[in-house]
Structures are given as C-alpha cells and as structure tokens.
Design an enzyme around this catalytic site. Structure first.
Site, PDB file in Angstrom:
ATOM      1  N   GLY A 260       3.491   2.680  13.154  1.00  0.00           N
ATOM      2  CA  GLY A 260       2.732   3.529  14.063  1.00  0.00           C
ATOM      3  C   GLY A 260       3.516   4.615  14.758  1.00  0.00           C
ATOM      4  O   GLY A 260       2.953   5.364  15.555  1.00  0.00           O
ATOM      5  N   GLU A 302       7.267  -1.846  10.560  1.00  0.00           N
ATOM      6  CA  GLU A 302       6.578  -1.387   9.349  1.00  0.00           C
ATOM      7  C   GLU A 302       6.257   0.108   9.395  1.00  0.00           C
ATOM      8  O   GLU A 302       5.088   0.499   9.373  1.00  0.00           O
ATOM      9  CB  GLU A 302       5.276  -2.179   9.176  1.00  0.00           C
ATOM     10  CG  GLU A 302       5.505  -3.655   9.012  1.00  0.00           C
ATOM     11  CD  GLU A 302       4.211  -4.460   9.003  1.00  0.00           C
ATOM     12  OE1 GLU A 302       4.207  -5.539   8.390  1.00  0.00           O
ATOM     13  OE2 GLU A 302       3.210  -4.026   9.606  1.00  0.00           O
ATOM     14  N   GLY A 304       5.408   3.701   8.226  1.00  0.00           N
ATOM     15  CA  GLY A 304       4.883   4.338   7.018  1.00  0.00           C
ATOM     16  C   GLY A 304       5.014   5.842   7.160  1.00  0.00           C
ATOM     17  O   GLY A 304       5.888   6.489   6.591  1.00  0.00           O
ATOM     18  N   ARG A 305       4.151   6.392   8.031  1.00  0.00           N
ATOM     19  CA  ARG A 305       4.069   7.830   8.230  1.00  0.00           C
ATOM     20  C   ARG A 305       5.431   8.464   8.515  1.00  0.00           C
ATOM     21  O   ARG A 305       5.780   9.491   7.942  1.00  0.00           O
ATOM     22  CB  ARG A 305       3.132   8.097   9.404  1.00  0.00           C
ATOM     23  CG  ARG A 305       2.844   9.555   9.670  1.00  0.00           C
ATOM     24  CD  ARG A 305       2.118   9.730  11.015  1.00  0.00           C
ATOM     25  NE  ARG A 305       1.036   8.801  11.206  1.00  0.00           N
ATOM     26  CZ  ARG A 305      -0.218   9.006  10.841  1.00  0.00           C
ATOM     27  NH1 ARG A 305      -0.553  10.137  10.265  1.00  0.00           N
ATOM     28  NH2 ARG A 305      -1.162   8.100  11.063  1.00  0.00           N
ATOM     29  N   ARG A 342      -7.740  14.312   5.784  1.00  0.00           N
ATOM     30  CA  ARG A 342      -7.402  13.958   7.158  1.00  0.00           C
ATOM     31  C   ARG A 342      -8.038  14.895   8.198  1.00  0.00           C
ATOM     32  O   ARG A 342      -8.359  14.466   9.295  1.00  0.00           O
ATOM     33  CB  ARG A 342      -5.883  13.861   7.349  1.00  0.00           C
ATOM     34  CG  ARG A 342      -5.260  12.741   6.506  1.00  0.00           C
ATOM     35  CD  ARG A 342      -3.811  12.431   6.867  1.00  0.00           C
ATOM     36  NE  ARG A 342      -3.692  11.813   8.170  1.00  0.00           N
ATOM     37  CZ  ARG A 342      -3.308  12.425   9.277  1.00  0.00           C
ATOM     38  NH1 ARG A 342      -2.986  13.721   9.231  1.00  0.00           N
ATOM     39  NH2 ARG A 342      -3.245  11.800  10.414  1.00  0.00           N
ATOM     40  N   TYR A 346     -10.315  12.925  10.685  1.00  0.00           N
ATOM     41  CA  TYR A 346      -9.796  12.745  12.041  1.00  0.00           C
ATOM     42  C   TYR A 346      -9.622  14.050  12.813  1.00  0.00           C
ATOM     43  O   TYR A 346      -9.137  14.030  13.939  1.00  0.00           O
ATOM     44  CB  TYR A 346      -8.403  12.085  12.017  1.00  0.00           C
ATOM     45  CG  TYR A 346      -8.177  10.996  11.002  1.00  0.00           C
ATOM     46  CD1 TYR A 346      -8.854   9.790  11.096  1.00  0.00           C
ATOM     47  CD2 TYR A 346      -7.267  11.167   9.958  1.00  0.00           C
ATOM     48  CE1 TYR A 346      -8.628   8.776  10.171  1.00  0.00           C
ATOM     49  CE2 TYR A 346      -7.040  10.154   9.039  1.00  0.00           C
ATOM     50  CZ  TYR A 346      -7.720   8.961   9.151  1.00  0.00           C
ATOM     51  OH  TYR A 346      -7.495   7.970   8.242  1.00  0.00           O
ATOM     52  N   CYS A 373     -17.926  20.913  -2.451  1.00  0.00           N
ATOM     53  CA  CYS A 373     -19.237  21.431  -2.093  1.00  0.00           C
ATOM     54  C   CYS A 373     -19.748  20.829  -0.806  1.00  0.00           C
ATOM     55  O   CYS A 373     -20.753  20.104  -0.806  1.00  0.00           O
ATOM     56  CB  CYS A 373     -20.212  21.176  -3.229  1.00  0.00           C
ATOM     57  SG  CYS A 373     -19.905  22.325  -4.556  1.00  0.00           S
ATOM     58  N   TYR A 402      -0.402   9.567   3.839  1.00  0.00           N
ATOM     59  CA  TYR A 402      -1.867   9.484   3.887  1.00  0.00           C
ATOM     60  C   TYR A 402      -2.551  10.722   3.321  1.00  0.00           C
ATOM     61  O   TYR A 402      -3.626  11.112   3.772  1.00  0.00           O
ATOM     62  CB  TYR A 402      -2.339   9.212   5.327  1.00  0.00           C
ATOM     63  CG  TYR A 402      -1.725   7.952   5.915  1.00  0.00           C
ATOM     64  CD1 TYR A 402      -2.045   6.707   5.401  1.00  0.00           C
ATOM     65  CD2 TYR A 402      -0.797   8.015   6.957  1.00  0.00           C
ATOM     66  CE1 TYR A 402      -1.460   5.553   5.916  1.00  0.00           C
ATOM     67  CE2 TYR A 402      -0.212   6.868   7.479  1.00  0.00           C
ATOM     68  CZ  TYR A 402      -0.555   5.641   6.959  1.00  0.00           C
ATOM     69  OH  TYR A 402       0.020   4.503   7.460  1.00  0.00           O
TER      70      TYR A 402
END
Ligand code: LLP
Length: 443
Positions: A260, A302, A304-305, A342, A346, A373, A402
């Site tokens: 995170g 953990e 990721g990003r 994304r 978001y 479209c 992501y």
C-alpha cells in the site's frame, strides 16, 4: 547529453531513468522512446528493469536496516504479473503475493519457488486451493472460516500440513480511494479484530489438525501517502499477537503488514520516503514488543505499486485532435481504458508528455481520450501537455502498476506488448496480442 526530468521525484530510488535527450525526445532506461514506438508499435508498455530491480533491492535492504528482527518483502504480483517480472522478483530474493491460480501458475512457470509464495484472496475456489497446496505454496492467507475449513480438508486429503496466515481487518481507516481501502471493519476482506472474529479464528485455526498457524496479516489499502495508518496497524496487530499469547497461550510468529505504500503520480502526491514507512512501522512493532515482553515477529511486507509503477510508462500515438471552442480540446490516442482503466475507475491522475517534444514547455491542456466506444474512456481531463499534433507520441508516466495487469480486450482491442529496457538494452517481456490470440477461445 541527457537532462534529467525530475518528473516524479519518487523518493525510493532515483527517477533519472526518465530523461530528455539531445533530440528533445523522452528516454527511459537509456532508450529513446521514439525508437521504441517505431520498433514495437503503440500502444506500448515500457518498463525500466534497472528501476524495478533497484526498488526490489531497496525493500530487501530496508528491512535489514530498519527492523531489528527478520523479515521478507513479497512483491504483490497483482500490480504487474508476467513471467519476466516473477523471474526478477525471484532473482532479487523477494517473496511473492499471488491472488489466483493464474498468478500462481505464471510464477511457477517462471521458476519462482512455491515455498516463497503467499496465496491471497477473499474467495479462493477449492480447485485453486488444491493447486496451491499440491504445488507446495509457502503460506495461504486465509480470509474466512469457510476457507480455513476448506484448507484444512484439502491439506488433509493431500497428506500435508499447510502453513496459514489469517487476514485480519485491524479497524484502521487509511485516507485513500474507497475502492482500495481495506483496513476498516466494514470490508469484504478478513476477520474483523474489533468484533472478536479475529481471535475466534486464531483459536479455531490452531485446533485444525492440518493447519499450522504461522502468522497474521493485514493490508489497510493502497496508494497510502501517510505513515500514520501503517504505524497504527502495526501497533494494533502486534498487540493482537500479544493478546493471543496472554489470553490463549497461542504463539504467532509472523506479522504480515501487506502493501500500500504510495507513489508520486503527479505533483499533488507527496509520499513520504519509503524508508520512513519501514522505519516507523519497525518502531511501532518494537515498542509494543518491549512493552509486552514479546519476541519480535518475523515480518512480511507486500509492496506492489511502489516497486513497479514509477518504472513503467505507456506510449501511444496521437490521432484526432478536436477543439470545442470555449469548452475543451480532446486529444485521442490509440489505446485508452482497455490498457489503462484507472482514470475511468478511480479518476486517477497521471503526468503525461509528448515524447517527441519532451523538453518543450507544456503550453496546452488536452483531455486525453482513448479509442473505445464510450465517453468515459479517458486517460485524463485537461492535462497540461506540449502543443500536440496527429502522429506525435504521447507518454503517460508511472503506468507500471495496475495497467498491464488490469488491461482488457474491451472492444476487441489487442493488449499491448510489454518491453523491458535496461541501460540501453531492450527485450520483449510480453508479446503484443495477435488477432489469433484474440479469437483463440471462441468456438
Ligand atoms: N497485499 C495485499 C493483500 C493487497 O491486496 C495488495 C493490493 C497489495 C499487497 C499491494 O498493494 P500496493 O503496494 O500495490 O498498493 N487496482 C488498484 C489497486 C488495488 C490494490 C489491491 N491490493 C489501483 O489501480 O490503484
């Protein structure tokens, strides 16, 4: 002569992998992005391998430097999963967080050791649990009672004793987008600590003959730009481990704090140095341990990003530009929500530039539209950019997490290729999809 752009100012490792060369072209990892676009076509995901490796090493080193106990960094492969990336994570000594049989299968094919993987998810199907257990997965992070029972049964029928961590919602509200906030009690994930469910699950897990309760896990959300909620979660979770010992004489050796850690997508984002996350979290754990006379747990994190997002950019070819006087100017590209959903999902903001005019001033604002479209297929609204023309190459920065992993074939668009650059060398990590790939499963 290359000028460093200082675009994202990521604090973790140097961001000089993105620069402008003498032709005024954007470069990444020592490669001219115009050459990459020409050679591999657009849309194209480009990842700087050296950046990714440096980020992995950074986390490995940070645990050693800032935590008095032992620990492991697991790459959250949902952020970017392909064989090449799993290989890098393995080579850099990371563990791996997988969340489906698909990710597990990919990692195994890449030669990632099963015993260094953790299997996540709030509703893992029985066949996937069985595949994971028979593959020798290191940890399953059990999310609910039903799953604990299933793991116990499947492990028993395979003649195994499976190590599990329990996913716990510690009741910490992180300030991030609602869709990626997971630490609060009202969540589809995990056992709530505040309701007593978490302690009941601990007691249940230790009684199950085919399980070994190794640890507890929490993940409070993603793209968190503040150290405070991590410290709070670490304190609460360490306290919980002490409670399990004091109230039930149960030893829990591992504390998994999830991922995170936020990154800088635009100038508005101000992540603290990633060093600070680990330093503060370590202090929080040590504080509780010494107050409660508890041995330091083995920790997992953990990320990721923060390992892959800043390493990646996406290149598009600019097509139609339409000015609606007094309203806005639309600039359409040859990709969009199918390769990067994304913004549509978001409202995520990105820094962009015209790669063939990278050193020029950004004098215009464009609403960058994809080719799907629907009107919601945008990559950003009123984005500051250099004066653009059809045929230019648009670069969207910090797309390494992501994006590829959330890409779809909406409108039957082909998924772009992923190329890795590394100090001027280029290799294809994922081939561009072909039309044959696209219809492969159609009967
Ligand atoms: N561990 C667990 C259990 C997770 O659920 C996640 C992310 C991570 C680690 C890694 O978090 P990171 O360090 O990457 O923030 N699709 C969203 C992000 C969803 C994150 C889901 N879980 C986005 O594009 O922003």
């Amino acid at each position: 002569m290359e000028t460093s752009l200082q675009l994202k100012g990521d604090h973790m490792v140097s961001n000089d992998h993105v620069s402008v060369n003498a032709h005024n072209h954007l470069t990444i990892g020592g490669k001219d992005t115009l050459e990459l676009a020409r050679e591999f076509g657009t849309p194209l995901y480009v990842m700087d391998e050296a950046f990714v490796r440096a980020a992995c090493r950074h986390y490995v080193a940070a645990i050693k430097t800032h935590y008095d106990g032992k620990g492991l960094a697991a790459f959250a492969s949902k952020a970017f999963c392909c064989k090449a990336m799993c290989k890098i994570a393995a080579e850099e000594g990371l563990a791996l967080d997988v969340v489906s049989k698909g990710e597990l299968f990919t990692a195994l094919l890449a030669g990632f050791p099963a015993d260094r993987m953790l299997f996540h998810g709030n509703n893992k199907p029985a066949d996937e649990l069985e595949f994971a257990i028979t593959s020798g997965i290191g940890r399953i992070v059990a999310d609910n009672i039903n799953e604990l029972e299933q793991i116990n049964t499947i492990a028993g029928s395979c003649g195994k004793r499976q190590s599990v961590q329990l996913r716990i919602t510690p009741g910490v509200e992180a300030h991030t987008h609602d869709y990626v906030r997971t630490g609060q009690t009202d969540s589809k994930f995990g056992f709530a600590l505040q309701t007593g469910d978490a302690m009941r699950a601990v007691q249940m897990a230790v009684r199950m003959p085919n399980l070994r309760l190794s640890g507890v896990h929490c993940h409070i959300g993603s793209q968190i730009l503040d150290v405070q909620p991590f410290m709070l979660a670490a304190e609460i979770m360490t306290g919980f481990i002490a409670d399990a010992r004091d109230q039930h004489n149960i030893t829990i050796e591992e504390l998994n704090l999830g991922g995170g850690f936020g990154i800088r997508y635009t100038e508005q984002d101000n992540p603290p140095p990633h060093e600070d996350f680990l330093h503060s979290v370590s202090r929080a754990i040590s504080g509780v341990c010494s107050a409660r006379n508890l041995p330091l747990p083995f920790i997992y994190i953990e990320p990721g990003r923060s390992i892959v997002a800043p390493a990646g950019i996406t290149l598009y070819t600019v097509g139609a530009i339409k000015e609606i006087p007094g309203i806005r100017t639309y600039l359409s590209v040859d990709g969009g929500m199918a390769d990067n959903p994304r913004y549509a999902l978001y409202g995520s903001q990105y820094e962009m530039l015209i790669a063939n005019k990278a050193g020029a001033e950004k004098t215009k604002r464009y609403t960058v539209a994809g080719r799907c479209c629907e009107s919601g297929d945008l990559l950003g609204k009123d984005v500051p950019l250099q004066d653009a023309a059809a045929g230019d190459i648009l670069a969207v920065l910090a797309t390494g997490a992501y994006n590829y992993s959330m890409a779809s074939n909406y409108n039957r668009l082909l998924k772009p290729a992923v190329v890795f650059v590394n100090n001027g060398a280029v290799r294809v990590a994922v081939k561009r999809q072909s039309y044959e790939d696209l219809i492969q499963s159609d009967e």
